[in-house]
Design a protein around this motif. Structure first.
Motif, PDB file in Angstrom:
ATOM      1  N   PHE A  76      29.875  33.012  38.204  1.00 20.98           N
ATOM      2  CA  PHE A  76      30.114  34.426  38.439  1.00 20.98           C
ATOM      3  C   PHE A  76      30.007  35.150  37.104  1.00 20.98           C
ATOM      4  O   PHE A  76      30.048  34.534  36.043  1.00 20.98           O
ATOM      5  CB  PHE A  76      31.509  34.645  39.017  1.00 20.98           C
ATOM      6  N   ARG A  77      29.909  36.448  37.165  1.00 20.29           N
ATOM      7  CA  ARG A  77      29.927  37.241  35.944  1.00 20.29           C
ATOM      8  C   ARG A  77      30.631  38.543  36.194  1.00 20.29           C
ATOM      9  O   ARG A  77      30.682  39.050  37.313  1.00 20.29           O
ATOM     10  CB  ARG A  77      28.508  37.484  35.429  1.00 20.29           C
ATOM     11  N   ARG A  78      31.171  39.103  35.105  1.00 19.43           N
ATOM     12  CA  ARG A  78      31.805  40.416  35.166  1.00 19.43           C
ATOM     13  C   ARG A  78      31.309  41.239  34.000  1.00 19.43           C
ATOM     14  O   ARG A  78      31.551  40.894  32.840  1.00 19.43           O
ATOM     15  CB  ARG A  78      33.327  40.299  35.117  1.00 19.43           C
ATOM     16  N   GLY A 122      33.562  47.184  33.019  1.00 18.53           N
ATOM     17  CA  GLY A 122      33.745  48.270  33.965  1.00 18.53           C
ATOM     18  C   GLY A 122      33.271  47.984  35.368  1.00 18.53           C
ATOM     19  O   GLY A 122      33.286  48.879  36.222  1.00 18.53           O
ATOM     20  N   LYS A 123      32.861  46.742  35.623  1.00 14.12           N
ATOM     21  CA  LYS A 123      32.349  46.408  36.954  1.00 14.12           C
ATOM     22  C   LYS A 123      33.156  45.266  37.565  1.00 14.12           C
ATOM     23  O   LYS A 123      33.883  44.571  36.882  1.00 14.12           O
ATOM     24  CB  LYS A 123      30.872  46.009  36.871  1.00 14.12           C
ATOM     25  N   GLU A 124      32.982  45.086  38.851  1.00 14.26           N
ATOM     26  CA  GLU A 124      33.674  43.997  39.535  1.00 14.26           C
ATOM     27  C   GLU A 124      32.945  42.676  39.282  1.00 14.26           C
ATOM     28  O   GLU A 124      31.765  42.653  38.936  1.00 14.26           O
ATOM     29  CB  GLU A 124      33.719  44.287  41.033  1.00 14.26           C
ATOM     30  N   ALA A 159      24.275  41.136  30.975  1.00 16.50           N
ATOM     31  CA  ALA A 159      25.382  40.959  30.042  1.00 16.50           C
ATOM     32  C   ALA A 159      26.725  40.970  30.759  1.00 16.50           C
ATOM     33  O   ALA A 159      26.896  41.641  31.780  1.00 16.50           O
ATOM     34  CB  ALA A 159      25.345  42.056  28.990  1.00 16.50           C
ATOM     35  N   GLY A 160      27.665  40.225  30.192  1.00 18.02           N
ATOM     36  CA  GLY A 160      29.003  40.178  30.760  1.00 18.02           C
ATOM     37  C   GLY A 160      29.680  38.877  30.421  1.00 18.02           C
ATOM     38  O   GLY A 160      29.135  38.044  29.690  1.00 18.02           O
TER      39      GLY A 160
END
Length: 123
Positions: A37-39, A42-44, A91-92
């Motif tokens: 997964f990635r975050r 400012g995002k879910e 990116a995240g």
């Protein structure tokens, strides 16, 4: 008890490649789903892809299909995420997760999570 430790994050230019690794300790069923997964800031949290612990089955989010590949390294006991043709929107913080049951890959419920590794993509 399952422990997951991600590594391999860093800074890469757009169009470049990066390989993340998730070191796994503990016992898992052969068909146990392992997810990435990635975050983004400012995002879910967003699903990236998943693989069975045996490595037989994989599936990916549409946003990464054809660019990212998840694989198992039996010798190192890791789940790896090869990321090619990276875009700034990739990116995240990337997380590895494990579902310790035999749920089907596409309906996994991930109970164990790593601490994450950060990926930065410069444009």
């Amino acid at each position: 008890q399952v422990q997951l430790v991600e590594s391999g994050g860093g800074l890469v230019q757009a169009g470049g490649s990066l390989r993340l690794s998730c070191a796994v300790s503990g016992r898992l069923f052969s068909n146990a789903p392992m997810g990435w997964f990635r975050r983004a800031p400012g995002k879910e949290r967003e699903f990236v892809g998943a693989i069975t612990w045996s490595g037989d089955l994989t599936y990916y989010a549409d946003s990464v299909k054809g660019r990212f590949t998840i694989s198992r390294d039996n010798a190192k006991n890791t789940v790896d995420l090869q990321m090619n043709s990276l875009k700034p929107e990739d990116a995240g913080v990337y997380y590895c997760a494990a579902d310790i049951t035999n749920r089907p890959l596409r309906t996994a419920r991930y109970e164990y999570w790593g601490q994450g590794t950060e990926v930065t993509v410069s444009s």
